[in-house]
Structure formats: C-alpha cells, structure tokens
Design an enzyme around this catalytic site. Structure first.
Site, short mmCIF file in Angstrom:
data_model
loop_
_atom_site.label_atom_id
_atom_site.label_comp_id
_atom_site.label_asym_id
_atom_site.label_seq_id
_atom_site.Cartn_x
_atom_site.Cartn_y
_atom_site.Cartn_z
N SER A 31 3.07 -9.59 -3.95
CA SER A 31 1.64 -9.47 -3.64
C SER A 31 1.06 -8.42 -4.56
O SER A 31 1.76 -7.50 -4.99
CB SER A 31 1.44 -9.04 -2.18
OG SER A 31 0.10 -8.63 -1.95
N TYR A 67 3.59 -3.00 4.39
CA TYR A 67 3.41 -4.18 3.56
C TYR A 67 3.45 -3.83 2.08
O TYR A 67 4.16 -4.47 1.30
CB TYR A 67 2.10 -4.87 3.91
CG TYR A 67 1.90 -6.20 3.21
CD1 TYR A 67 2.69 -7.30 3.55
CD2 TYR A 67 0.94 -6.36 2.23
CE1 TYR A 67 2.52 -8.52 2.92
CE2 TYR A 67 0.75 -7.57 1.60
CZ TYR A 67 1.54 -8.66 1.94
OH TYR A 67 1.37 -9.87 1.31
#
Length: 263
Positions: free
Chosen positions: A143, A156
C-alpha cells in the site's frame, strides 16, 4: 481450451474488494481460479453467479492469520488443482490503533499476523515447487501507506512497509530461479476497508480499474508497481519531505478510526 491445461492463479482475500476484482480479471484472461477466504459460502455464491464451475474455480476456506490454516489451503490447492502460475497474497486488514490503549496492542499483533506472517504463509506451500519448475510469480499487495506513517495508522502503515521490505528480500532470495516476486502498491481503492476512512482519498480507483493495471504489472513481472502512477509521484514527494514539514502537513489530520469507533 481444456480447463485443466489453463494456467492457475491462487488469490487470498477473494471474497470482496481488490481480491474479488483480481479473480474476475484473471478469469477473463482464461485462468483457473483457486480462491481463499474465510467467508466461503459468500465466495462460492459469487463464483457460481459468474458461471464459474468447479473445473474453473475452487474455493478454499482459511484464515491467513492462522499459519496452519492458510498453509493447509495452499496444500489443498496443490493436491486438487496443481501448482499455480501466480500466487497473490492479497488478504489484509486495516484498523486504527492508539499505542496508549492496551487493547490496541492486540490490534497491532493481529494486523501483522494477517498482513505479514499471513503473506509468508501464503507463499510457503508453493515456493519450492515453483523453484523446481523454474517459473512462477509470487505477488504481495502492499500500500502507499507503506511510504510514510500516518496518524492512528501505525499498525497498517508498519505492516505494509514490512510487506515492501519482505518482498524485496524474497525477490533477492529467488533471483535466478525463474520465480518472480511482484510488489504491488495500491493507492486508494474503493473497498470496504477504505470506505471507513474519514480523510480525503486522492485518485480513488474502483477495484476493477486497479485489477486491470495489476494484471498487466503481474503479466509483465514488474518487480514494484504503484497503482495508479499518480500516487507513485505523490508517495515519492512525501518521502522526500523533511520530517518537520511532513509533521506540520499532517497536523490536524483525522486519525484512522479504532475498532468500535464511528466514522
């Protein structure tokens, strides 16, 4: 084409979002599908709605956060469908955390178990067989959150930064074997995960648009690809910002919501 002669792709987290869009894209390209999710009934219903019979698609139930569970799914795929040409470790979770809250240490642990250990466990059953064959692609979904840490997003961001480094390490280990390691770095994609975000998401893509570009990157055996490319430019600029300027830029930005919090 005889279905058994078609190439095979193994995809985790295939019941929604990016994983499901990737499954549809590979099916259109003539691949057989080995799809993994915890919600097997939902995934099986989707496959049937797409007209994918058992000769074209099989569904495996597994929790990637449990090593034995996802390893067993990979071994079942090998036994029932054979060795895939492509393995995509897509399953992941995104939950905000606050290090000052004791419960959120469990959030951190669960995130790394899913996004990192689960990725390695997804690849594990196939690595030696791909090396012996001298061909294959292992695809890790990272990501742009890997580029810099965002408020409330420590679990995350940290896990996705680890995905990038892990895949780079694995690529070096497999160099010369014929097995490619592809790191895909999505920007913002309209999925159930991102719909919970309470901050602007520039260059937001549909899962289908992402899947088209991801398919091309995998087919071309790209070692690293940010999708869309505009987010790649933004990510590089953010990486170049001095810490003081980056911190000032994020001042007042809404934090990633924690488990149980409203949007």
């Amino acid at each position: 084409m005889n279905p058994s002669a078609a190439p095979l792709v193994f995809i985790t987290g295939a019941s929604s979002g990016i994983g499901q869009a990737l499954a549809a894209r590979f099916a259109r390209a003539g691949y057989r599908l080995a799809l993994v999710a915890r919600r097997t009934a939902e995934l099986q219903a989707w496959a049937e709605a797409q007209g994918l019979g058992s000769e074209h698609c099989r569904v495996y139930g597994a929790d990637v956060a449990q090593v034995e569970s996802i390893v067993a799914a990979g071994q079942a795929c090998l036994a029932e469908q054979g060795l895939p040409e492509v393995v995509i470790a897509n399953a992941g979770i995104s939950v905000g955390m606050d290090t000052g809250e004791r419960d959120d240490l469990e959030v951190l642990s669960r995130t790394f178990a899913t996004n990192n250990v689960g990725m390695a466990a997804t690849f594990h059953p196939f690595v030696r067989a791909m090396q012996a064959r001298g061909a294959g692609a292992l695809v890790g979904i990272a990501s742009v959150a890997a580029i810099r840490g965002l408020p409330g997003h420590g679990a995350y961001c940290g896990s996705k930064a680890a995905v990038v480094s892990y895949c780079e390490s694995l690529r070096g280990e497999l160099r010369g074997s014929g097995v490619s390691v592809v790191t895909l770095v999505p920007g913002y994609v309209d999925t159930p995960l991102t719909r919970e975000n309470r901050y602007p998401m520039p260059f937001l893509m549909t899962p289908e648009a992402f899947a088209d570009r991801a398919f091309d990157a995998i087919a071309g055996r790209a070692s690293y690809r940010v999708i869309p490319w505009q987010m790649g430019v933004v990510a590089k600029l953010l990486r170049l910002l001095p810490n003081a300027l980056f911190d000032r830029l994020l001042q007042g930005r809404p934090r990633k919501h924690r488990a149980g919090e409203g949007r």
